[in-house]
Design an enzyme around this catalytic site. Structure first.
Site, short mmCIF file in Angstrom:
data_model
loop_
_atom_site.label_atom_id
_atom_site.label_comp_id
_atom_site.label_asym_id
_atom_site.label_seq_id
_atom_site.Cartn_x
_atom_site.Cartn_y
_atom_site.Cartn_z
N CYS A 68 0.80 -1.23 0.00
CA CYS A 68 0.00 0.00 0.00
C CYS A 68 0.84 1.28 0.00
O CYS A 68 0.28 2.37 -0.15
CB CYS A 68 -0.96 0.00 1.20
N HIS A 69 2.13 1.19 0.13
CA HIS A 69 2.99 2.39 0.23
C HIS A 69 4.19 2.19 -0.66
O HIS A 69 5.21 1.69 -0.20
CB HIS A 69 3.41 2.58 1.68
N PHE A 70 4.16 2.48 -1.85
CA PHE A 70 3.11 3.01 -2.71
C PHE A 70 2.84 2.00 -3.81
O PHE A 70 3.73 1.25 -4.17
CB PHE A 70 3.57 4.32 -3.35
N VAL A 75 7.87 1.06 -0.87
CA VAL A 75 8.91 1.49 0.05
C VAL A 75 8.35 1.44 1.47
O VAL A 75 7.17 1.75 1.68
CB VAL A 75 9.42 2.91 -0.32
#
EC number: 4.2.1.59
Length: 170
Positions: A68-70, A75
């Site tokens: 979810c990041h990103f 990362v």
């Protein structure tokens, strides 16, 4: 406590409140537990002779934050590395006999000079305790650094954590 290293299973027991007793400090449960083991913890090491902690997190592409990041640019969020340093500071206070629940109180300065990606293998956390107050409030101050695969990527000065026996007015 005389123990100077901890396995993942022991850290999970701490997250369930099974290490320091009822009403005392816990580590977060997964997914917020940001370490797999504590390699070394002591009360008289580190640059100031006030204590030292070295912990590690194994990295693999399946860790929750990479999804979810990103999207398309995975990362590890830098704030999770900062939180890991607060977790370790609070653990040190409880390990050294402090009563109460741990709460992050701030940080003087944080610098990010690198990133943690899915292809990396290991994150290492190092905390040098610079001040430990053992009065009505147990409070620790320390400087930390985060390395990924042996390369320093984050530093934090004046990390602060307190242990509170009553958090109702915090």
């Amino acid at each position: 406590m005389n123990q100077s290293s901890f396995t993942r299973e022991e850290l999970l027991a701490c997250s369930r409140g099974e290490m320091f007793g009822p009403g005392n400090s816990k580590l977060p449960a997964p997914n917020m537990l940001m370490m797999d083991r504590i390699i070394e913890i002591n009360e008289d090491g580190g640059s100031a002779g006030k204590g030292f902690i070295h912990a590690e997190l194994d990295i693999n592409p399946d860790l929750w934050f990479f999804d979810c990041h990103f999207k398309g640019d995975p990362v590890m969020p830098g704030c999770l590395g900062l939180d890991a340093m607060w977790q370790l500071l609070g653990f040190h206070l409880a390990w050294s006999g402090g009563p109460g629940r741990g709460r992050a109180l701030g940080v003087g300065e944080v610098k990010f000079t690198g990133q943690i990606l899915p292809e990396h293998k290991k994150v290492s956390y190092f905390i040098d305790m610079t001040r430990v107050i053992k009065r009505k409030l147990f409070m620790g101050v320390g400087n930390g650094r985060v390395e990924v695969d042996g390369r320093e990527i984050y530093t934090a000065k004046d990390l602060k954590v307190g242990l509170f026996t009553d958090t109702s007015t915090f």
